[in-house]
Scaffold this motif. Structure first.
Motif, PDB file in Angstrom:
ATOM      1  N   GLU A 332       0.934  -1.197  -0.026  1.00  0.00           N
ATOM      2  CA  GLU A 332      -0.195  -0.029  -0.033  1.00  0.00           C
ATOM      3  C   GLU A 332       0.883   1.240  -0.043  1.00  0.00           C
ATOM      4  OE1 GLU A 332      -4.259  -1.496   2.301  1.00  0.00           O
ATOM      5  OE2 GLU A 332      -2.290  -1.006   3.563  1.00  0.00           O
ATOM      6  N   ILE A 333       2.168   1.242   0.698  1.00  0.00           N
ATOM      7  CA  ILE A 333       2.907   2.322   0.587  1.00  0.00           C
ATOM      8  C   ILE A 333       3.455   2.589  -0.816  1.00  0.00           C
ATOM      9  CG2 ILE A 333       5.199   3.167   1.281  1.00  0.00           C
ATOM     10  CD1 ILE A 333       4.562   1.706   4.004  1.00  0.00           C
ATOM     11  N   THR A 334       3.909   1.646  -1.492  1.00  0.00           N
ATOM     12  CA  THR A 334       4.277   1.563  -2.836  1.00  0.00           C
ATOM     13  C   THR A 334       3.076   2.158  -3.717  1.00  0.00           C
ATOM     14  OG1 THR A 334       5.701  -0.337  -2.660  1.00  0.00           O
ATOM     15  CG2 THR A 334       4.844   0.289  -4.741  1.00  0.00           C
ATOM     16  N   ALA A 335       1.779   1.549  -3.522  1.00  0.00           N
ATOM     17  CA  ALA A 335       0.618   2.225  -4.488  1.00  0.00           C
ATOM     18  C   ALA A 335       0.525   3.905  -4.252  1.00  0.00           C
ATOM     19  CB  ALA A 335      -0.768   1.411  -4.080  1.00  0.00           C
ATOM     20  N   LYS A 336       0.547   4.028  -2.879  1.00  0.00           N
ATOM     21  CA  LYS A 336       0.354   5.575  -2.601  1.00  0.00           C
ATOM     22  C   LYS A 336       1.466   6.408  -3.056  1.00  0.00           C
ATOM     23  CE  LYS A 336      -1.177   7.889   1.642  1.00  0.00           C
ATOM     24  NZ  LYS A 336      -2.684   8.302   1.076  1.00  0.00           N
ATOM     25  N   THR A 337       2.708   6.022  -2.904  1.00  0.00           N
ATOM     26  CA  THR A 337       3.772   6.993  -3.241  1.00  0.00           C
ATOM     27  C   THR A 337       4.869   6.657  -4.313  1.00  0.00           C
ATOM     28  OG1 THR A 337       5.280   5.613  -1.823  1.00  0.00           O
ATOM     29  CG2 THR A 337       4.096   7.236  -0.710  1.00  0.00           C
ATOM     30  N   GLY A 338       4.678   5.338  -4.698  1.00  0.00           N
ATOM     31  CA  GLY A 338       5.573   4.841  -5.923  1.00  0.00           C
ATOM     32  C   GLY A 338       6.836   4.640  -5.477  1.00  0.00           C
ATOM     33  N   ILE A 339       7.032   4.656  -4.081  1.00  0.00           N
ATOM     34  CA  ILE A 339       8.387   4.414  -3.525  1.00  0.00           C
ATOM     35  C   ILE A 339       8.315   2.862  -2.917  1.00  0.00           C
ATOM     36  CG2 ILE A 339      10.015   4.937  -1.507  1.00  0.00           C
ATOM     37  CD1 ILE A 339       8.488   7.855  -1.781  1.00  0.00           C
ATOM     38  N   GLU A 340       9.277   2.300  -3.420  1.00  0.00           N
ATOM     39  CA  GLU A 340       9.635   0.894  -2.778  1.00  0.00           C
ATOM     40  C   GLU A 340      10.785   0.774  -1.748  1.00  0.00           C
ATOM     41  OE1 GLU A 340      10.659  -1.520  -6.389  1.00  0.00           O
ATOM     42  OE2 GLU A 340       8.665  -1.122  -7.229  1.00  0.00           O
ATOM     43  N   GLN A 341      11.628   1.774  -1.787  1.00  0.00           N
ATOM     44  CA  GLN A 341      12.851   1.945  -0.581  1.00  0.00           C
ATOM     45  C   GLN A 341      13.119   3.425  -0.979  1.00  0.00           C
ATOM     46  OE1 GLN A 341      15.527  -0.965  -2.247  1.00  0.00           O
ATOM     47  NE2 GLN A 341      16.914   0.874  -2.731  1.00  0.00           N
ATOM     48  N   ARG A 342      13.803   3.862   0.223  1.00  0.00           N
ATOM     49  CA  ARG A 342      14.485   5.045   0.357  1.00  0.00           C
ATOM     50  C   ARG A 342      15.703   4.794   0.880  1.00  0.00           C
ATOM     51  NH1 ARG A 342      10.897   2.955   2.250  1.00  0.00           N
ATOM     52  NH2 ARG A 342       9.159   4.444   1.708  1.00  0.00           N
ATOM     53  N   ARG A 343      16.794   5.688   0.755  1.00  0.00           N
ATOM     54  CA  ARG A 343      18.142   5.438   1.372  1.00  0.00           C
ATOM     55  C   ARG A 343      18.468   6.409   2.070  1.00  0.00           C
ATOM     56  NH1 ARG A 343      20.682   1.596  -2.456  1.00  0.00           N
ATOM     57  NH2 ARG A 343      22.526   1.930  -1.321  1.00  0.00           N
ATOM     58  N   TYR A 344      19.259   5.942   3.320  1.00  0.00           N
ATOM     59  CA  TYR A 344      19.371   6.967   4.280  1.00  0.00           C
ATOM     60  C   TYR A 344      21.167   6.772   4.535  1.00  0.00           C
ATOM     61  CZ  TYR A 344      14.741   6.544   6.194  1.00  0.00           C
ATOM     62  OH  TYR A 344      13.345   6.415   6.013  1.00  0.00           O
ATOM     63  N   THR A 345      21.629   7.595   5.077  1.00  0.00           N
ATOM     64  CA  THR A 345      23.316   7.675   5.348  1.00  0.00           C
ATOM     65  C   THR A 345      23.248   7.860   6.941  1.00  0.00           C
ATOM     66  OG1 THR A 345      25.504   8.966   5.147  1.00  0.00           O
ATOM     67  CG2 THR A 345      23.243  10.289   5.210  1.00  0.00           C
ATOM     68  N   TRP A 346      24.272   6.894   7.577  1.00  0.00           N
ATOM     69  CA  TRP A 346      24.887   7.059   8.844  1.00  0.00           C
ATOM     70  C   TRP A 346      25.714   8.473   8.999  1.00  0.00           C
ATOM     71  CZ3 TRP A 346      21.928   4.032  11.767  1.00  0.00           C
ATOM     72  CH2 TRP A 346      21.633   2.715  11.191  1.00  0.00           C
TER      73      TRP A 346
END
Length: 657
Positions: A332-346
């Motif tokens: 549902e997150i993918t359907a709502k935003t088109g995002i499957e993952q995001r990338r973070y930095t430490w």
């Protein structure tokens, strides 16, 4: 607490999503606190009566559905204790009688407790497991031990717990007496909660909730009872509340003062101002027509990209579902935003920016002595002095620039940055370093829309004067700002109402994005093709790389404006929304993926926070894309990056070879 951690299973964890940790430094009145409690606890949680009714009507189809409501009910029943106080079982003889910073709750018996508890106990075994019988039964055991032995009625709890003097003021007052107290009663450690591991993401989140709730009652629950104050004996243990930290203590002290100035604080009325009438500009703003308006025309010498090194998938978000999130699946997150993952930095925003800057300058073969200006576009910097741009200038070994400054234009950062770089180029006539960088991962807390959308990343662009006889790479630039107050305030950071975390108000964001996207498309429909080969500038565009705000939303808005989805390029699926960095990161990825194989005319519209917008029409040559860079977890520079400290006058080609 850290904003994010990796547990021993290598999974990313957001501690704030299971440990309610309100920032009381941002709260100035009881009304503000109650608004937060209403939003985060009351609005999501069913009462015991609600749960009983859902059992009677057969609403619950699975064990998980029932347990989730039990957990939400328990977070609600602990809404003040869990956010404001530490519980300290104490002998009645040792409890101070007259201090104003020692609190003992006056409690009312939970209405129809036996009926509600029995209903849950009887209903659970007859429900189907949603995923895993054994795992769900294990979680239920923890939750029911808390739910089934809760004594107090929670509907009318007060944030300000009574003092001991208040408790003693009426002999009929009741509080919780522990008939047997074991100081070694089992508590889950912070590490155990963070390291919780279940195969099913939803169960992992619920398991953490259960352990946190268990720790709110560190005594044998079956041996506790509500007792009138007159029946307490010296050796009885009861539950004393103490402010969890200095901020809570100060907040309670302010509330207790009859003359407290905060009740009339201007900040308390920050959202009360009447929105003014919106007045359109007297005449349109013309874009910068680079070929005709600028004597020194901009050339893109290099584009470098740095993606965060830590992947955070939608499954990771569900594993970290917070107590104030509505149910939602990874799909549902993918359907709502088109995002499957995001990338973070430490690493830090500064480290991210420095890596991108070094990579771009190395690819452009531009040394420290040649850089005329440094511009950093970011909306997530907490650094004021020196600015990131000035800090970068020093880290790059640049003795002096014409100007080094930070520019806050959020999601329109690229167009604002290119406009300023092009203006500065007229004066300095030497390379300008433009860095677009954001680090959102530590500014989200447990705000779900923000956590779903934002990621970390940086890009750097080296803009130089165009070689003689060549057309400019940047052809048109336009910027806008403002609009209705609701749109200007559609994305806020810091937002005191959400513990100073970044907050997105979706309908207003969609309204401003639609307004500005339509205006920008109308603009370029009316502009001529600089090469006179197409009927309009829009008709000459080969690829549209929009700000990667929300793929679902942007495609919908583009369709409404007459743009086909196959004209658009997105990389938001894998990197999330990185605000000012999103378009240059997408340009980089479009080349790496082979979408751009030759010099290509790109329309790059940006729009977002602050009701800002802008676009650039530019030619992207794959040759200017620097080799892939990924920020190192240690923040250590690469060999190419080290070469930027080469003294002025050295062989630049050798230094960057």
């Amino acid at each position: 607490m850290h904003a994010l951690e990796l547990n021993k299973h290598g999974k990313i964890v957001f501690p704030a999503n299971c440990f309610p940790d309100l920032d009381f430094s941002t709260l100035e009145s009881l009304e503000q606190l109650e608004a937060v409690i209403q939003r985060d606890f009351d609005a999501k949680a069913p009462t015991g009566t609600d749960i009983l009714e859902r059992i009677k009507t057969g609403t619950y189809k699975t064990k998980f559905e029932l347990m989730r409501d039990m957990a939400l009910n328990l977070f609600w029943a602990n809404r003040f204790k869990i956010t404001m106080y530490d519980v300290q079982p104490t002998r009645w003889a040792d409890v101070p009688r007259h201090r104003d910073d020692v609190f003992v709750p006056i409690q009312t018996p939970w209405q129809d407790r036996e009926t509600k508890v029995s209903a849950v106990f009887s209903a659970y075994p007859n429900l189907a497991a949603q995923w895993d019988d054994e795992a769900e039964d294990s979680i239920f055991e923890i939750l029911f031990d808390v739910f089934g032995h809760r004594r107090n009625h929670a509907t009318k709890l007060s944030a300000v717990v009574p003092t001991v003097a208040d408790l003693l003021s009426d002999p009929t007052h009741q509080t919780l007496r522990l008939n047997r107290y074991d100081p070694d009663f089992r508590r889950y450690s912070y590490a155990e909660i963070i390291d919780c591991n279940d195969d099913v993401a939803e169960l992992e989140a619920l398991h953490r909730w259960a352990m946190v709730l268990h720790n709110q009652y560190p005594w044998s629950r079956s041996d506790a009872a509500l007792t009138p104050v007159t029946e307490l004996r010296d050796d009885d243990y009861l539950v004393v509340f103490a402010p969890r930290d200095r901020e809570v203590a100060q907040f309670l002290s302010r509330l207790s003062s009859l003359d407290s100035p905060v009740q009339n604080s201007p900040t308390q009325k920050r959202n009360a101002a009447v929105a003014p009438e919106v007045i359109a500009p007297a005449r349109p703003y013309d874009p910068i027509d680079v070929r005709n308006d600028l004597a020194v025309q901009p050339h893109i010498k290099a584009i470098a990209a740095v993606h965060g090194e830590q992947v955070c998938t939608n499954e990771d978000l569900i594993r970290n579902s917070a107590y104030n999130w509505s149910p939602m699946s990874a799909a549902e997150i993918t359907a709502k935003t088109g995002i499957e993952q995001r990338r973070y930095t430490w690493g830090s925003l500064e480290e991210l920016s420095l890596r991108a800057a070094r990579s771009a300058l190395a690819h452009a073969q531009v040394g420290p002595a040649e850089v005329g200006a440094v511009i950093v576009c970011t909306c997530t910097s907490s650094r004021l002095i020196p600015s990131i741009a000035s800090w970068l200038s020093g880290q790059l070994g640049i003795q002096q620039t014409h100007s080094s400054f930070d520019l806050v234009a959020a999601c329109a950062g690229l167009s604002y940055g290119l406009a300023e770089a092009s203006r500065i180029l007229q004066t300095v006539r030497r390379p300008v370093l433009l860095v677009c960088a954001e680090k959102f991962s530590d500014k989200i807390g447990n705000v779900r829309p923000s956590r779903m959308i934002f990621g970390d990343g940086a890009s750097a662009i080296v803009v130089t004067p165009t070689p003689a006889g060549s057309p400019p790479d940047i052809e048109y630039i336009q910027t806008y700002a403002s609009g209705p107050v609701s749109q200007v305030n559609s994305i806020l950071w810091p937002n005191p109402d959400f513990a100073n975390n970044i907050t997105v108000f979706g309908p207003e964001v969609k309204a401003l994005a639609g307004r500005y996207l339509a205006q920008m498309l109308d603009d370029i429909k009316a502009l001529p093709d600089p090469d006179h080969r197409a009927d309009s500038l829009l008709a000459s565009i080969e690829l549209i790389i929009p700000h990667q705000a929300n793929k679902t939303m942007v495609i919908e808005l583009a369709k409404a404006a007459g743009v086909s989805p196959d004209q658009l390029y997105f990389n938001i699926e894998s990197v999330g929304n990185t605000s000012s960095a999103s378009i240059p990161l997408a340009v980089h990825d479009a080349v790496r993926e082979g979408v751009i194989r030759k010099p290509t005319r790109v329309f790059a519209p940006g729009f977002g926070a602050g009701a800002v917008a802008g676009y650039a029409v530019m030619r992207v040559d794959p040759a200017v894309i620097a080799p892939d860079e990924q920020v190192a977890a240690t923040g250590e520079p690469s060999m190419a990056a080290e070469s930027l400290t080469t003294p002025a006058g050295s062989d630049v080609a050798l230094a960057f070879g």
